[in-house]
Design a protein around this motif. Structure first.
Motif, PDB file in Angstrom:
ATOM      1  N   SER A   1      33.096  38.433  41.588  1.00  0.00           N
ATOM      2  CA  SER A   1      32.396  38.164  40.332  1.00  0.00           C
ATOM      3  C   SER A   1      30.968  37.707  40.599  1.00  0.00           C
ATOM      4  O   SER A   1      30.663  37.213  41.681  1.00  0.00           O
ATOM      5  CB  SER A   1      33.152  37.113  39.524  1.00  0.00           C
TER       6      SER A   1
ATOM      7  N   ARG B   1      30.693  31.252  32.136  1.00  0.00           N
ATOM      8  CA  ARG B   1      31.511  32.445  32.329  1.00  0.00           C
ATOM      9  C   ARG B   1      32.392  32.298  33.577  1.00  0.00           C
ATOM     10  O   ARG B   1      33.572  32.618  33.551  1.00  0.00           O
ATOM     11  CB  ARG B   1      30.613  33.673  32.461  1.00  0.00           C
ATOM     12  N   ARG B   2      31.807  31.796  34.666  1.00  0.00           N
ATOM     13  CA  ARG B   2      32.582  31.612  35.903  1.00  0.00           C
ATOM     14  C   ARG B   2      33.651  30.531  35.738  1.00  0.00           C
ATOM     15  O   ARG B   2      34.765  30.684  36.218  1.00  0.00           O
ATOM     16  CB  ARG B   2      31.663  31.277  37.071  1.00  0.00           C
TER      17      ARG B   2
ATOM     18  N   PHE C   1      29.711  38.977  46.250  1.00  0.00           N
ATOM     19  CA  PHE C   1      28.955  39.692  45.230  1.00  0.00           C
ATOM     20  C   PHE C   1      27.455  39.523  45.451  1.00  0.00           C
ATOM     21  O   PHE C   1      26.705  40.488  45.405  1.00  0.00           O
ATOM     22  CB  PHE C   1      29.350  39.200  43.828  1.00  0.00           C
TER      23      PHE C   1
ATOM     24  N   SER D   1      29.550  34.812  43.180  1.00  0.00           N
ATOM     25  CA  SER D   1      30.345  34.596  44.389  1.00  0.00           C
ATOM     26  C   SER D   1      29.565  35.080  45.599  1.00  0.00           C
ATOM     27  O   SER D   1      28.647  35.884  45.495  1.00  0.00           O
ATOM     28  CB  SER D   1      31.685  35.323  44.291  1.00  0.00           C
TER      29      SER D   1
ATOM     30  N   ALA E   1      36.455  32.059  33.809  1.00  0.00           N
ATOM     31  CA  ALA E   1      37.233  32.983  34.635  1.00  0.00           C
ATOM     32  C   ALA E   1      38.160  32.216  35.568  1.00  0.00           C
ATOM     33  O   ALA E   1      39.327  32.595  35.747  1.00  0.00           O
ATOM     34  CB  ALA E   1      36.292  33.887  35.432  1.00  0.00           C
TER      35      ALA E   1
ATOM     36  N   LYS F   1      39.172  39.143  42.109  1.00  0.00           N
ATOM     37  CA  LYS F   1      38.100  39.425  41.161  1.00  0.00           C
ATOM     38  C   LYS F   1      37.357  38.149  40.767  1.00  0.00           C
ATOM     39  O   LYS F   1      36.129  38.130  40.689  1.00  0.00           O
ATOM     40  CB  LYS F   1      38.667  40.105  39.920  1.00  0.00           C
ATOM     41  N   VAL F   2      38.088  37.080  40.525  1.00  0.00           N
ATOM     42  CA  VAL F   2      37.471  35.823  40.079  1.00  0.00           C
ATOM     43  C   VAL F   2      36.699  35.139  41.198  1.00  0.00           C
ATOM     44  O   VAL F   2      35.567  34.703  41.007  1.00  0.00           O
ATOM     45  CB  VAL F   2      38.548  34.862  39.507  1.00  0.00           C
TER      46      VAL F   2
END
Length: 92
Positions: free
Chosen positions: A73, A17-18, A79, A76, A21, A68-69
């Motif tokens: 996310s 997913r990362r 986060f 990170s 992104a 955001k990326v």
């Protein structure tokens, strides 16, 4: 053994997913550069300076996308720190 499989699966899912992104951001940034280079050329060839609007507007969107990326996310550092802070608050 199934617990280890689920942890590996979760890590693989998060990693995919990362990576997706980040790839999406890199594509977005590439299109931004190419399109805005063309718009600057078009604007300057007609002795006008209207290219600043799209450059700044789209640039703001690109900056938000990048934040955001890379910053907000799952996985990170910012986060993860926020999640850890919330866990400590909830445990207290």
């Amino acid at each position: 053994m199934s617990c280890n499989y689920n942890a590996t699966t979760d890590i693989n899912t998060l990693a995919r997913r990362r990576a997706g992104a980040k790839l999406g951001f890199y594509i977005h940034a590439s299109v931004y550069v190419l399109v805005n280079a063309f718009l600057i050329y078009l604007s300057m060839s007609h002795d006008r300076n209207w290219h600043f609007g799209p450059l700044l507007g789209w640039g703001l969107g690109l900056a938000i996308h990048g934040f955001k990326v890379f910053m907000a996310s799952p996985g990170s550092s910012i986060f993860d720190r926020m999640v850890e802070t919330e866990r400590k608050k909830l445990a207290a």
